[in-house]
Design an enzyme around this catalytic site. Structure first.
Site, PDB file in Angstrom:
ATOM      1  N   SER A   1      64.586  47.170  62.558  1.00 10.64           N
ATOM      2  CA  SER A   1      65.438  45.989  62.630  1.00 10.64           C
ATOM      3  C   SER A   1      66.794  46.186  61.956  1.00 10.64           C
ATOM      4  O   SER A   1      67.775  45.532  62.320  1.00 10.64           O
ATOM      5  CB  SER A   1      64.726  44.788  62.002  1.00 10.64           C
TER       6      SER A   1
ATOM      7  N   GLY B   1      60.849  45.652  63.572  1.00  8.70           N
ATOM      8  CA  GLY B   1      59.449  45.728  63.148  1.00  8.70           C
ATOM      9  C   GLY B   1      58.809  47.081  63.350  1.00  8.70           C
ATOM     10  O   GLY B   1      57.627  47.261  63.038  1.00  8.70           O
TER      11      GLY B   1
ATOM     12  N   ASN C   1      59.470  49.704  57.224  1.00 11.71           N
ATOM     13  CA  ASN C   1      58.335  48.812  57.496  1.00 11.71           C
ATOM     14  C   ASN C   1      57.016  49.413  57.021  1.00 11.71           C
ATOM     15  O   ASN C   1      56.105  48.678  56.620  1.00 11.71           O
ATOM     16  CB  ASN C   1      58.267  48.482  58.991  1.00 11.71           C
TER      17      ASN C   1
ATOM     18  N   HIS D   1      67.609  41.786  55.526  1.00  7.82           N
ATOM     19  CA  HIS D   1      68.542  42.235  56.551  1.00  7.82           C
ATOM     20  C   HIS D   1      69.983  41.908  56.171  1.00  7.82           C
ATOM     21  O   HIS D   1      70.290  40.756  55.843  1.00  7.82           O
ATOM     22  CB  HIS D   1      68.191  41.600  57.895  1.00  7.82           C
TER      23      HIS D   1
ATOM     24  N   ASP E   1      66.521  36.075  54.411  1.00 10.17           N
ATOM     25  CA  ASP E   1      65.271  36.787  54.114  1.00 10.17           C
ATOM     26  C   ASP E   1      65.454  37.839  53.029  1.00 10.17           C
ATOM     27  O   ASP E   1      64.474  38.436  52.562  1.00 10.17           O
ATOM     28  CB  ASP E   1      64.689  37.432  55.376  1.00 10.17           C
TER      29      ASP E   1
END
Length: 198
Positions: free
Chosen positions: A29, A63, A92, A176, A173
């Site tokens: 991502s 992801g 991830n 990012h 979040d």
């Protein structure tokens, strides 16, 4: 530019674009531009800077884990036939606390597959937040330098270096980066690419 020249460029552009060497960004991502308009992610900005010397293809998936990346790499290499692969995976795996020996093996296999396809590889490293514990976070960071040394590929040690500790450069979040942070990533990647020849 005369009207004739403009028409000539438009006619030749598909051939010129096809002839340009391909840089394939193969990541998660952070490279897919999660939470951003398509034209604001760092891969899009890099493409604008490198065209027409290179054609930049974004084969990143939000992801994505190293296992998922390994499973789809052969198809991506065959489809895009890159000259350079920018490999940005592993975050991830770390955030899920997956065994690093598997992540390292997957990344190593992707490096070797890319090299076997005649592509050069730029490995992009990541770091984990301290709440994962010092032993795990240190081994995670070391994984990238060990891979770069073992496979003799250049390394960007940390994609978010320089602003990772600045909350204002991140989306809600706190994972990012915002659109404002993307040019910093572009500069870091572009500097690393200077060692590669078209």
């Amino acid at each position: 530019m005369s009207r004739f020249m403009r028409l000539l460029v438009l006619w030749l552009w598909p051939v010129m674009a096809q002839a340009a060497p391909v840089i394939m960004v193969f990541g998660d991502s952070l490279s897919a531009g999660y939470g951003l308009p398509q034209n604001q992610g760092w891969v899009h900005l890099l493409s604008a800077k490198l065209t027409p010397a290179y054609q930049v293809v974004n084969a990143s998936v939000s992801g994505e884990t190293t296992s998922g990346g390994l499973s789809r790499l052969d198809s991506a290499l065959q489809q895009h036939k890159p000259t350079i692969v920018i490999l940005e995976l592993g975050a991830n795996d770390g955030l899920r606390g997956l065994p690093l020996k598997h992540s390292k093996a997957n990344l190593g296999a992707m490096i070797e597959k890319s090299k076997a396809s005649k592509a050069k590889v730029l490995l992009v490293g990541m770091q984990l937040p301290p709440n994962f514990g010092k032993p795990y976070t240190q081994r995670f960071a070391d994984m990238y330098s060990e891979l770069a040394q073992a496979h003799k590929v250049p390394l960007i040690p940390f994609l978010l270096e320089g602003f990772a500790d600045k909350p204002e450069w991140f989306q809600n979040d706190m994972i990012h980066p915002t659109a404002a942070a993307q040019p910093f990533i572009v500069d870091r990647v572009q500097k690393a690419l200077k060692n590669f020849k078209p």
